[in-house]
Design a protein around this motif. Structure first.
Motif, PDB file in Angstrom:
ATOM      1  N   ASN A   1      -8.144 -17.959   3.414  1.00  0.00           N
ATOM      2  CA  ASN A   1      -7.289 -17.356   4.411  1.00  0.00           C
ATOM      3  C   ASN A   1      -7.291 -18.103   5.739  1.00  0.00           C
ATOM      4  OD1 ASN A   1      -6.397 -15.188   2.809  1.00  0.00           O
ATOM      5  ND2 ASN A   1      -8.354 -14.164   3.078  1.00  0.00           N
ATOM      6  N   SER A   2      -8.057 -19.188   5.822  1.00  0.00           N
ATOM      7  CA  SER A   2      -8.070 -19.967   7.050  1.00  0.00           C
ATOM      8  C   SER A   2      -7.062 -21.104   7.029  1.00  0.00           C
ATOM      9  CB  SER A   2      -9.479 -20.534   7.287  1.00  0.00           C
ATOM     10  OG  SER A   2      -9.850 -21.387   6.211  1.00  0.00           O
TER      11      SER A   2
ATOM     12  N   PRO B   1       1.751 -12.955  12.277  1.00  0.00           N
ATOM     13  CA  PRO B   1       0.701 -11.952  12.043  1.00  0.00           C
ATOM     14  C   PRO B   1      -0.624 -12.598  11.674  1.00  0.00           C
ATOM     15  CG  PRO B   1       2.160 -12.086  10.142  1.00  0.00           C
ATOM     16  CD  PRO B   1       2.781 -12.947  11.216  1.00  0.00           C
ATOM     17  N   ASP B   2      -1.688 -11.923  12.039  1.00  0.00           N
ATOM     18  CA  ASP B   2      -3.017 -12.345  11.600  1.00  0.00           C
ATOM     19  C   ASP B   2      -3.168 -12.056  10.111  1.00  0.00           C
ATOM     20  OD1 ASP B   2      -3.807 -13.135  14.162  1.00  0.00           O
ATOM     21  OD2 ASP B   2      -4.416 -11.082  14.690  1.00  0.00           O
TER      22      ASP B   2
ATOM     23  N   ARG C   1       0.871  -0.702   9.398  1.00  0.00           N
ATOM     24  CA  ARG C   1       0.591  -2.117   9.593  1.00  0.00           C
ATOM     25  C   ARG C   1       1.916  -2.856   9.410  1.00  0.00           C
ATOM     26  NH1 ARG C   1      -3.432  -4.637   5.943  1.00  0.00           N
ATOM     27  NH2 ARG C   1      -2.026  -6.431   5.963  1.00  0.00           N
ATOM     28  N   PRO C   2       1.995  -4.145   9.786  1.00  0.00           N
ATOM     29  CA  PRO C   2       3.291  -4.836   9.788  1.00  0.00           C
ATOM     30  C   PRO C   2       3.981  -4.842   8.426  1.00  0.00           C
ATOM     31  CG  PRO C   2       1.674  -6.095  11.026  1.00  0.00           C
ATOM     32  CD  PRO C   2       0.927  -4.972  10.361  1.00  0.00           C
ATOM     33  N   GLY C   3       5.332  -4.722   8.494  1.00  0.00           N
ATOM     34  CA  GLY C   3       6.153  -4.693   7.295  1.00  0.00           C
ATOM     35  C   GLY C   3       7.127  -5.848   7.208  1.00  0.00           C
ATOM     36  N   GLY C   4       8.208  -5.631   6.468  1.00  0.00           N
ATOM     37  CA  GLY C   4       9.040  -6.719   5.997  1.00  0.00           C
ATOM     38  C   GLY C   4      10.332  -6.997   6.721  1.00  0.00           C
ATOM     39  N   TYR C   5      10.627  -6.330   7.849  1.00  0.00           N
ATOM     40  CA  TYR C   5      11.799  -6.711   8.635  1.00  0.00           C
ATOM     41  C   TYR C   5      11.383  -7.855   9.558  1.00  0.00           C
ATOM     42  CZ  TYR C   5      13.855  -2.215   7.151  1.00  0.00           C
ATOM     43  OH  TYR C   5      14.346  -1.163   6.415  1.00  0.00           O
TER      44      TYR C   5
ATOM     45  N   VAL D   1       4.860 -11.599   6.437  1.00  0.00           N
ATOM     46  CA  VAL D   1       4.078 -10.375   6.431  1.00  0.00           C
ATOM     47  C   VAL D   1       2.730 -10.655   5.768  1.00  0.00           C
ATOM     48  CG1 VAL D   1       5.100  -9.580   4.239  1.00  0.00           C
ATOM     49  CG2 VAL D   1       4.098  -7.919   5.822  1.00  0.00           C
ATOM     50  N   PRO D   2       1.628 -10.167   6.353  1.00  0.00           N
ATOM     51  CA  PRO D   2       0.329 -10.303   5.692  1.00  0.00           C
ATOM     52  C   PRO D   2       0.165  -9.204   4.644  1.00  0.00           C
ATOM     53  CG  PRO D   2       0.050  -9.252   7.820  1.00  0.00           C
ATOM     54  CD  PRO D   2       1.521  -9.531   7.680  1.00  0.00           C
TER      55      PRO D   2
END
Length: 334
Positions: free
Chosen positions: A2-3, A30-31, A115-119, A123-124
């Motif tokens: 993941n780095s 996003p992280d 948590r973040p989505g797809g728009y 996306v993580p």
């Protein structure tokens, strides 16, 4: 793994401000936490459950019917086309071990909600939320494997244990939105032969009829049904379903409503035995059957995807979707 370096430090994403206002802005990438991968979004289908975020605003990037390509060099799924399973799940609690991954007892978080989505362009995604999509499934149909097919298919499979096709007789589907139309096709696939649909929207009712259903007048109380699939989420429809379900029948609550529901506990409610069932999303193990449903009814599902547009056109098309002008529009990012 993941780095690995991310494609860029900035991406574009939709911001839901509330008061029915969306802007497309440049935001930080996003992280990607340990155990997650980065997915480049290809398609995200719009969903009516996002209306509450449109009205009230969203803390995180919205969008939860996501399909994209894994961009995580060194990961076994790097470069693979995947749908994104939105409920995070631990994999080891009693519910997960039973196969009910959508009802994990340890993790309560949904992609596109908590948590973040797809728009957005990227996306993580937790590794166990990646669902590889076969190459014969076209990009624009892939998001339907989630809510439109997954939610509806699970609802029908779940209730089939209580009211099997051989005992069902006529079935009423209340609401001919994307999930309701998906329920019609899932009912057909599982052997329910006599399906009625009630919806005030004539165009959507016509689509349901083209899928093999029969029209049932909205609000009509002249007929009772052993199985009712309530897909609108409207409180009035739910209460009507309580009235219309036959003794020993089942009312399945598939549609959602953010407002509190007060059941009208009159004599119709009190004086009969019946099942009232709530179903949510679908277990991971349903994904392969969902793919088969899509393969079987590809031509029908294509009818539902009636709009495709880029991120800059999302605000305008989301408003059209909210007005009922589009059935299942899809944000396309490639």
């Amino acid at each position: 793994m993941n780095s690995a370096p991310r494609p860029n430090s900035i991406m574009q994403a939709a911001v839901f401000h509330g008061n029915d206002r969306i802007t497309v802005e440049r935001v930080a990438m996003p992280d990607v936490a340990p155990g997650e991968v980065l997915v480049r979004v290809s398609r995200t289908a719009l969903c009516g459950s996002d209306f509450k975020l449109w009205h009230n605003g969203a803390q995180f990037t919205a969008g939860h019917e996501i399909f994209g390509v894994v961009e995580q060099p060194g990961h076994k799924l790097h470069g693979r086309r995947c749908a994104v399973y939105i409920p995070l799940h631990c994999g080891h609690c009693a519910a997960c071990r039973r196969g009910d991954t959508q009802m994990c007892l340890e993790v309560s978080s949904l992609i596109g909600w908590n948590r973040p989505g797809g728009y957005a362009e990227y996306v993580p995604v937790p590794e166990n939320c990646l669902l590889p999509v076969p190459d014969d499934i076209e990009d624009s149909l892939a998001p339907l494997l989630l809510d439109t097919i997954g939610t509806s298919g699970h609802a029908v499979r779940f209730v089939s244990r209580v009211v099997p096709p051989s005992e069902a007789g006529p079935v009423l589907v209340m609401g001919a939105g994307p999930v309701g139309l998906g329920v019609v096709l899932a009912l057909r696939a599982l052997g329910y032969d006599e399906v009625y649909v009630a919806d005030p929207n004539a165009a959507r009712l016509n689509i349901a009829q083209s899928f093999g259903a029969k029209a049932h007048p909205v609000g009509d109380t002249s007929r009772r049904f052993p199985l009712i699939m309530e897909c609108s989420g409207a409180h009035a429809a739910r209460n009507l379903g309580i009235e219309l379900v036959l003794p020993r029948g089942a009312l399945v609550l598939v549609g959602e409503n953010a407002a509190p529901w007060v059941i009208e506990e009159g004599k119709v409610f009190r004086r009969k035995d019946f099942y009232m069932i709530r179903t949510f999303y679908f277990p991971v193990a349903d994904f392969e059957p969902n793919v088969e449903l899509l393969r079987r009814y590809k031509d029908e599902y294509r009818i539902l995807v009636d709009g495709e547009f880029g991120l800059s056109d999302l605000p305008e098309n989301f408003a059209r979707f909210a007005k009922g002008e589009l059935i299942k529009p899809v944000l396309a990012l490639d």
